[in-house]
Scaffold this motif. Sequence first.
Motif, PDB file in Angstrom:
ATOM      1  N   MET A  40       0.834  -1.177   0.000  1.00 53.03           N
ATOM      2  CA  MET A  40       0.000   0.000   0.000  1.00 53.03           C
ATOM      3  C   MET A  40       0.881   1.244   0.000  1.00 53.03           C
ATOM      4  O   MET A  40       1.981   1.235   0.531  1.00 53.03           O
ATOM      5  CB  MET A  40      -0.899   0.017   1.231  1.00 53.03           C
ATOM      6  N   ALA A  41       0.346   2.303  -0.548  1.00 50.25           N
ATOM      7  CA  ALA A  41       1.095   3.550  -0.581  1.00 50.25           C
ATOM      8  C   ALA A  41       1.243   4.100   0.837  1.00 50.25           C
ATOM      9  O   ALA A  41       0.389   3.916   1.689  1.00 50.25           O
ATOM     10  CB  ALA A  41       0.372   4.558  -1.474  1.00 50.25           C
ATOM     11  N   SER A  42       2.365   4.798   1.088  1.00 49.79           N
ATOM     12  CA  SER A  42       2.595   5.326   2.429  1.00 49.79           C
ATOM     13  C   SER A  42       1.648   6.480   2.741  1.00 49.79           C
ATOM     14  O   SER A  42       1.303   6.711   3.882  1.00 49.79           O
ATOM     15  CB  SER A  42       4.053   5.773   2.566  1.00 49.79           C
ATOM     16  N   ASP A  43       1.236   7.231   1.733  1.00 51.74           N
ATOM     17  CA  ASP A  43       0.302   8.339   1.916  1.00 51.74           C
ATOM     18  C   ASP A  43      -0.879   8.116   0.976  1.00 51.74           C
ATOM     19  O   ASP A  43      -0.891   8.602  -0.152  1.00 51.74           O
ATOM     20  CB  ASP A  43       1.005   9.667   1.606  1.00 51.74           C
ATOM     21  N   PRO A  44      -1.878   7.351   1.435  1.00 50.26           N
ATOM     22  CA  PRO A  44      -2.975   7.003   0.520  1.00 50.26           C
ATOM     23  C   PRO A  44      -3.800   8.211   0.109  1.00 50.26           C
ATOM     24  O   PRO A  44      -3.957   9.155   0.870  1.00 50.26           O
ATOM     25  CB  PRO A  44      -3.821   6.025   1.334  1.00 50.26           C
ATOM     26  N   LYS A  45      -4.304   8.149  -1.104  1.00 47.71           N
ATOM     27  CA  LYS A  45      -5.197   9.180  -1.607  1.00 47.71           C
ATOM     28  C   LYS A  45      -6.568   8.965  -0.973  1.00 47.71           C
ATOM     29  O   LYS A  45      -6.967   7.841  -0.712  1.00 47.71           O
ATOM     30  CB  LYS A  45      -5.288   9.081  -3.125  1.00 47.71           C
ATOM     31  N   HIS A  46      -7.298  10.033  -0.739  1.00 53.78           N
ATOM     32  CA  HIS A  46      -8.626   9.941  -0.140  1.00 53.78           C
ATOM     33  C   HIS A  46      -9.679  10.345  -1.160  1.00 53.78           C
ATOM     34  O   HIS A  46      -9.520  11.326  -1.874  1.00 53.78           O
ATOM     35  CB  HIS A  46      -8.714  10.828   1.106  1.00 53.78           C
ATOM     36  N   PHE A  47     -10.753   9.560  -1.197  1.00 52.68           N
ATOM     37  CA  PHE A  47     -11.846   9.773  -2.137  1.00 52.68           C
ATOM     38  C   PHE A  47     -13.153   9.911  -1.380  1.00 52.68           C
ATOM     39  O   PHE A  47     -13.337   9.310  -0.326  1.00 52.68           O
ATOM     40  CB  PHE A  47     -11.988   8.579  -3.087  1.00 52.68           C
ATOM     41  N   VAL A  48     -14.078  10.674  -1.959  1.00 57.88           N
ATOM     42  CA  VAL A  48     -15.452  10.650  -1.459  1.00 57.88           C
ATOM     43  C   VAL A  48     -16.198   9.631  -2.323  1.00 57.88           C
ATOM     44  O   VAL A  48     -15.845   9.390  -3.476  1.00 57.88           O
ATOM     45  CB  VAL A  48     -16.141  12.036  -1.511  1.00 57.88           C
ATOM     46  N   PHE A  49     -17.221   9.051  -1.738  1.00 61.94           N
ATOM     47  CA  PHE A  49     -17.932   7.963  -2.402  1.00 61.94           C
ATOM     48  C   PHE A  49     -18.507   8.371  -3.755  1.00 61.94           C
ATOM     49  O   PHE A  49     -18.465   7.605  -4.715  1.00 61.94           O
ATOM     50  CB  PHE A  49     -19.029   7.436  -1.484  1.00 61.94           C
ATOM     51  N   ASP A  50     -19.028   9.587  -3.858  1.00 66.64           N
ATOM     52  CA  ASP A  50     -19.622  10.038  -5.130  1.00 66.64           C
ATOM     53  C   ASP A  50     -18.612  10.038  -6.270  1.00 66.64           C
ATOM     54  O   ASP A  50     -18.991   9.848  -7.428  1.00 66.64           O
ATOM     55  CB  ASP A  50     -20.242  11.427  -4.976  1.00 66.64           C
ATOM     56  N   ASP A  51     -17.351  10.238  -5.957  1.00 73.53           N
ATOM     57  CA  ASP A  51     -16.319  10.183  -7.005  1.00 73.53           C
ATOM     58  C   ASP A  51     -16.008   8.737  -7.380  1.00 73.53           C
ATOM     59  O   ASP A  51     -15.765   8.424  -8.550  1.00 73.53           O
ATOM     60  CB  ASP A  51     -15.048  10.897  -6.552  1.00 73.53           C
ATOM     61  N   VAL A  52     -16.030   7.857  -6.406  1.00 75.13           N
ATOM     62  CA  VAL A  52     -15.712   6.446  -6.654  1.00 75.13           C
ATOM     63  C   VAL A  52     -16.762   5.794  -7.539  1.00 75.13           C
ATOM     64  O   VAL A  52     -16.434   5.054  -8.465  1.00 75.13           O
ATOM     65  CB  VAL A  52     -15.572   5.674  -5.319  1.00 75.13           C
ATOM     66  N   ILE A  53     -18.042   6.084  -7.293  1.00 75.73           N
ATOM     67  CA  ILE A  53     -19.107   5.376  -8.024  1.00 75.73           C
ATOM     68  C   ILE A  53     -19.201   5.764  -9.497  1.00 75.73           C
ATOM     69  O   ILE A  53     -19.877   5.088 -10.264  1.00 75.73           O
ATOM     70  CB  ILE A  53     -20.481   5.530  -7.345  1.00 75.73           C
ATOM     71  N   LYS A  54     -18.503   6.795  -9.897  1.00 79.91           N
ATOM     72  CA  LYS A  54     -18.492   7.175 -11.319  1.00 79.91           C
ATOM     73  C   LYS A  54     -17.694   6.172 -12.155  1.00 79.91           C
ATOM     74  O   LYS A  54     -17.819   6.143 -13.368  1.00 79.91           O
ATOM     75  CB  LYS A  54     -17.902   8.570 -11.486  1.00 79.91           C
ATOM     76  N   HIS A  55     -16.900   5.359 -11.490  1.00 75.75           N
ATOM     77  CA  HIS A  55     -16.044   4.385 -12.176  1.00 75.75           C
ATOM     78  C   HIS A  55     -16.751   3.027 -12.167  1.00 75.75           C
ATOM     79  O   HIS A  55     -16.419   2.138 -11.397  1.00 75.75           O
ATOM     80  CB  HIS A  55     -14.681   4.316 -11.473  1.00 75.75           C
ATOM     81  N   ASN A  56     -17.739   2.891 -13.064  1.00 77.20           N
ATOM     82  CA  ASN A  56     -18.603   1.710 -13.057  1.00 77.20           C
ATOM     83  C   ASN A  56     -18.748   1.084 -14.440  1.00 77.20           C
ATOM     84  O   ASN A  56     -19.801   0.609 -14.820  1.00 77.20           O
ATOM     85  CB  ASN A  56     -19.979   2.076 -12.498  1.00 77.20           C
ATOM     86  N   LYS A  57     -17.647   1.088 -15.173  1.00 76.38           N
ATOM     87  CA  LYS A  57     -17.647   0.526 -16.528  1.00 76.38           C
ATOM     88  C   LYS A  57     -16.568  -0.554 -16.628  1.00 76.38           C
ATOM     89  O   LYS A  57     -15.644  -0.585 -15.822  1.00 76.38           O
ATOM     90  CB  LYS A  57     -17.339   1.612 -17.559  1.00 76.38           C
ATOM     91  N   THR A  58     -16.689  -1.395 -17.619  1.00 77.95           N
ATOM     92  CA  THR A  58     -15.687  -2.441 -17.828  1.00 77.95           C
ATOM     93  C   THR A  58     -14.296  -1.845 -18.007  1.00 77.95           C
ATOM     94  O   THR A  58     -13.321  -2.382 -17.506  1.00 77.95           O
ATOM     95  CB  THR A  58     -16.054  -3.291 -19.063  1.00 77.95           C
ATOM     96  N   LYS A  59     -14.213  -0.729 -18.699  1.00 73.36           N
ATOM     97  CA  LYS A  59     -12.912  -0.099 -18.958  1.00 73.36           C
ATOM     98  C   LYS A  59     -12.502   0.893 -17.872  1.00 73.36           C
ATOM     99  O   LYS A  59     -11.473   1.558 -17.989  1.00 73.36           O
ATOM    100  CB  LYS A  59     -12.941   0.624 -20.314  1.00 73.36           C
ATOM    101  N   ASP A  60     -13.282   0.994 -16.816  1.00 75.84           N
ATOM    102  CA  ASP A  60     -12.977   1.924 -15.712  1.00 75.84           C
ATOM    103  C   ASP A  60     -13.810   1.512 -14.497  1.00 75.84           C
ATOM    104  O   ASP A  60     -14.922   1.992 -14.307  1.00 75.84           O
ATOM    105  CB  ASP A  60     -13.299   3.356 -16.138  1.00 75.84           C
ATOM    106  N   CYS A  61     -13.283   0.588 -13.703  1.00 77.16           N
ATOM    107  CA  CYS A  61     -14.066  -0.004 -12.615  1.00 77.16           C
ATOM    108  C   CYS A  61     -13.319   0.093 -11.288  1.00 77.16           C
ATOM    109  O   CYS A  61     -12.219  -0.439 -11.139  1.00 77.16           O
ATOM    110  CB  CYS A  61     -14.358  -1.461 -12.949  1.00 77.16           C
ATOM    111  N   TRP A  62     -13.952   0.789 -10.328  1.00 76.72           N
ATOM    112  CA  TRP A  62     -13.411   0.903  -8.976  1.00 76.72           C
ATOM    113  C   TRP A  62     -14.371   0.250  -7.996  1.00 76.72           C
ATOM    114  O   TRP A  62     -15.596   0.320  -8.169  1.00 76.72           O
ATOM    115  CB  TRP A  62     -13.241   2.361  -8.574  1.00 76.72           C
ATOM    116  N   LEU A  63     -13.801  -0.357  -6.951  1.00 77.06           N
ATOM    117  CA  LEU A  63     -14.599  -0.980  -5.900  1.00 77.06           C
ATOM    118  C   LEU A  63     -14.165  -0.459  -4.538  1.00 77.06           C
ATOM    119  O   LEU A  63     -12.996  -0.114  -4.345  1.00 77.06           O
ATOM    120  CB  LEU A  63     -14.417  -2.499  -5.899  1.00 77.06           C
ATOM    121  N   VAL A  64     -15.111  -0.447  -3.606  1.00 74.07           N
ATOM    122  CA  VAL A  64     -14.824  -0.105  -2.213  1.00 74.07           C
ATOM    123  C   VAL A  64     -14.964  -1.386  -1.392  1.00 74.07           C
ATOM    124  O   VAL A  64     -16.036  -2.004  -1.390  1.00 74.07           O
ATOM    125  CB  VAL A  64     -15.792   0.974  -1.682  1.00 74.07           C
TER     126      VAL A  64
END
Length: 136
Positions: free
Chosen positions: A1-25
């Motif tokens: 894991m990165a030493s200084d992790p990036k922080h996201f809000v959920f609304d930004d994460v859920i925009k990545h919901n495609k086969t070519k751009d998929c993020w999970l929490v």
Amino acid sequence: MASDPKHFVFDDVIKHNKTKDCWLVIDGKVYDVTPFMEDHPGGDEVLLAATGKDATDDFEDVGHSDDARGMMHKYYIGEVDKATVPKKRAYVKPADSNYNHDKTSEFVIKILQFIVPLVILGLAFVVRSYTKEKSA
């Protein structure tokens, strides 16, 4: 894991919901699983179905192996602000237009689209014939 992790809000994460751009929490961590979509043993549909929500329960319910858990670190991109993750999730269709959320085979759908109208017409014919015989 990165030493200084990036922080996201959920609304930004859920925009990545495609086969070519998929993020999970999962467990408050954000994973970009895009490179793993084609290789996931359960298929990309499983990963797409886990977008737009906290997928921790989905991940745990499957009973992933230690090897699968070990692979997660290479997809880790940061942390999600847990206060921004809703407790309940309304169904959000993934952005991929060919995604089949109920897992119904496309073949089965096409067969049903063909057969159901024929069955209805056949029943209508039988009822019509039966009522003609009764009235004669």
